[in-house]
Scaffold this active site. Structure first.
Site: not given
Ligand code: IPM
Ligand code: MN
Length: 370
Positions: A147, A197, A229, A253, A257
């Site tokens: 990032y 990893k 993974d 990240d 999710d």
């Molecule tokens: C999160 C989001 C952010 C990230 C984006 C919006 C920059 O997806 O906080 O998980 O990738 O960190």
């Molecule tokens: Mn995210």
């Protein structure tokens, strides 16, 4: 101890203002029961801020954040099409979120992944996979790695367009987030899952070397190593094996999710982004432009972010617990926002504001009894 807290409130884009309106009600309810003044200052941040002020993270907002004891941030960003109207470097993610993280060096991102036993019907997993619900704390490094590494693009010697993105960590960056992982594990079940990893990435080999050094100071914590993974699969097959997980930025990240998917919705994913001096709090999800303005967004992750702030920035643990308890009781009473319910789950669907109303009413009762 001061009983006045200054909070910078950044409502953000799309569903941001709707869920923020519900979240800040918590401060009003609290102030009725406690001798605490919460001084909220709203500030523009994100795509709307760009259109109005020419910057996604305007100077005035930076100042307000600098002066605040803690920052409450709503989701930002627009649909892909709308984002194209903004120069790449001012788009909400690059122009606002990453600079916010960098400004306050919020290296430790706490992402609780939680479903009570009574809420397991929200999960797409079979009930027998999560008999006790889900209770994981994912710790994500937030200010390093891909990032924030150097980025370049151009044309190479063969005349081909290329892109280069650097994954860089120094030992201090790795050590500080691993320590947070160990400390959290120590306070919970004393098991830390280290996600990496190292079969491919040198950065993971390095990460694991630092981990071996840090581990010496936490002899009571058992470390379990797992490739990222394999961790993705394990999270689906048996999330109950995890308690505290720690990992670098990009892995975190993606897995966080996925964790939202296991719960049934990213709407159940609040988070805390903690730096050495201050923390900011935000939902882990985006701004959901497709449902903006309809009063149907789930405010749990935004209200949960306030709960995390109360505990982590202001040491108001009992009050924080009361907020969690209030939200849980609304779900357990059979109410849910539309992102969470399935047609056959027998839940009553409520709007964003109705969910907020029910939570605040319950919170009021709980605080009275405290
Ligand atoms: C999160 C989001 C952010 C990230 C984006 C919006 C920059 O997806 O906080 O998980 O990738 O960190
Ligand atoms: Mn995210």
């Amino acid at each position: 101890m001061s009983n006045e807290y200054k909070i910078a409130v950044l409502p953000g884009d799309a569903i941001g203002p709707e869920i923020m309106t519900q979240a800040v009600r918590v401060f009003d309810v609290l102030a009725r029961h406690r001798d605490i003044a919460f001084k909220l200052t709203e500030a523009p941040f994100g795509a709307a801020a760009y259109f109005e002020h020419g910057h996604a993270f305007p100077e005035q907002t930076k100042k307000i954040c600098d002066q605040a004891d803690a920052i409450l941030k709503g989701p930002v960003g627009l649909s892909f099409e709308e984002s194209q109207k903004i120069p790449v470097e001012e788009q909400a993610e690059r122009g606002a979120i990453l600079p916010l993280r960098a400004r306050f060096n919020t290296f430790a991102n706490f992402r609780p992944i939680y479903l009570s036993e009574q809420m397991i019907h929200f999960s797409p997993l079979k009930a027998e996979v999560i008999p006790q619900g889900v209770d994981i704390l994912l710790i994500r490094e937030l200010v390093g790695g891909l990032y924030f590494g150097e980025k370049s693009r151009g044309v190479n010697d063969q005349g081909k367009r290329y892109v280069k993105e650097v994954l860089e960590y120094d030992e201090d960056q790795v050590r500080q987030v691993l320590k947070v992982g160990f400390e959290q594990a120590q306070q919970r079940k004393k098991v830390l899952h280290n996600i990496h990893k190292s079969n491919v990435l040198m950065s993971s080999v390095f990460w694991n070397e630092i981990l071996a050094e840090v581990q010496v100071d936490y002899p009571d914590v058992e470390v379990k190593h797992l490739l990222v993974d394999a961790a993705a699969t394990a999270l689906c097959l048996n999330p109950g094996q995890f308690d505290v997980m720690v990992m670098e930025n990009m892995f975190g990240d993606i897995l966080s999710d996925q964790a939202g998917g296991i719960l049934g919705s990213l709407g159940l994913m609040p988070s805390a982004c903690v730096g050495p001096d201050k923390a900011y709090y935000e939902p882990s999800h985006g701004s959901a432009p497709d449902i903006a303005g309809q009063n149907i967004a789930n405010p749990y992750s935004m209200i949960g972010s306030v709960a995390m702030m109360l505990d982590m920035s202001f040491d108001l643990k009992a009050e924080s617990d009361a907020v969690w308890e209030a939200m849980k009781s609304v779900f357990e009473a059979g109410y849910s926002t539309s992102d969470l319910s399935s047609a056959d789950s027998g839940t009553t669907i409520v709007s964003t504001t109705e969910f907020g109303d029910k939570v605040m009413k319950k919170l009021d009762t709980l605080l009275k009894a405290l």
